[in-house]
Design an enzyme around this catalytic site. Structure first.
Site, PDB file in Angstrom:
ATOM      1  N   ARG A 266       5.611   1.264  -4.319  1.00 39.65           N
ATOM      2  CA  ARG A 266       5.034   0.968  -5.636  1.00 39.65           C
ATOM      3  C   ARG A 266       5.831   1.646  -6.743  1.00 39.65           C
ATOM      4  O   ARG A 266       6.081   1.055  -7.795  1.00 39.65           O
ATOM      5  CB  ARG A 266       3.570   1.388  -5.688  1.00 39.65           C
ATOM      6  CG  ARG A 266       2.657   0.440  -4.918  1.00 39.65           C
ATOM      7  CD  ARG A 266       1.209   0.629  -5.294  1.00 39.65           C
ATOM      8  NE  ARG A 266       0.727   1.959  -4.988  1.00 39.65           N
ATOM      9  CZ  ARG A 266      -0.181   2.248  -4.074  1.00 39.65           C
ATOM     10  NH1 ARG A 266      -0.714   1.281  -3.369  1.00 39.65           N
ATOM     11  NH2 ARG A 266      -0.576   3.479  -3.862  1.00 39.65           N
TER      12      ARG A 266
ATOM     13  N   ALA B  73       0.797  -1.220   0.000  1.00 39.25           N
ATOM     14  CA  ALA B  73       0.000   0.000   0.000  1.00 39.25           C
ATOM     15  C   ALA B  73       0.840   1.286   0.000  1.00 39.25           C
ATOM     16  O   ALA B  73       0.300   2.373  -0.042  1.00 39.25           O
ATOM     17  CB  ALA B  73      -0.937   0.014   1.201  1.00 39.25           C
ATOM     18  N   CYS B  74       2.161   1.153   0.048  1.00 40.26           N
ATOM     19  CA  CYS B  74       3.052   2.313   0.135  1.00 40.26           C
ATOM     20  C   CYS B  74       3.322   2.868  -1.263  1.00 40.26           C
ATOM     21  O   CYS B  74       3.817   2.154  -2.139  1.00 40.26           O
ATOM     22  CB  CYS B  74       4.357   1.890   0.816  1.00 40.26           C
ATOM     23  SG  CYS B  74       5.653   3.131   0.784  1.00 40.26           S
ATOM     24  N   ASP B  75       3.000   4.143  -1.481  1.00 37.56           N
ATOM     25  CA  ASP B  75       3.212   4.768  -2.787  1.00 37.56           C
ATOM     26  C   ASP B  75       4.676   4.732  -3.209  1.00 37.56           C
ATOM     27  O   ASP B  75       4.987   4.459  -4.366  1.00 37.56           O
ATOM     28  CB  ASP B  75       2.730   6.225  -2.782  1.00 37.56           C
ATOM     29  CG  ASP B  75       1.216   6.337  -2.739  1.00 37.56           C
ATOM     30  OD1 ASP B  75       0.523   5.374  -3.126  1.00 37.56           O
ATOM     31  OD2 ASP B  75       0.723   7.403  -2.319  1.00 37.56           O
TER      32      ASP B  75
END
Length: 108
Positions: free
Chosen positions: A13, A8-10
């Protein structure tokens, strides 16, 4: 190449996407779902010291003063989302974060 982070970490990603675009085989480890091996935590802490603990995270703010004062390795074992991320292992070298310096070092 291995990368430890959160799905979920931008930032994680972005790192995954940029590395995959280079055609590099990448093993992604989600620190929340998969955990982090104690040996890996020790290696990371040896390489980065206190910088490995993300003191700006929501998890950190939710800890008591006693918990914050505890052993950092134990704290990271109990709360893997406290780890600053991503941690990337490339050709035997560890990198922390996804800043311009890390990108320059691992992207061709």
């Amino acid at each position: 190449m291995k990368i430890w982070g959160l799905k979920a970490c931008d930032t994680c990603r972005k790192a995954n996407k940029a590395i995959a675009a280079q055609g590099v085989e990448l093993e992604s480890i989600d620190v929340r779902a998969d955990g982090v091996a104690t040996d890996d935590l020790n290696r990371f802490y040896d390489a980065f010291g206190e910088a490995l603990v993300n003191r700006r995270s929501t998890t950190w703010r939710g800890l008591s003063e006693d918990e914050r004062a505890g052993d950092p390795i134990e704290l990271l074992r109990e709360h893997p989302t406290l780890m600053k991320r991503p941690v990337i292992e490339h050709q035997g070298t560890l990198y922390l974060g996804w800043g311009a310096d890390v990108q320059a070092a691992i992207l061709d």
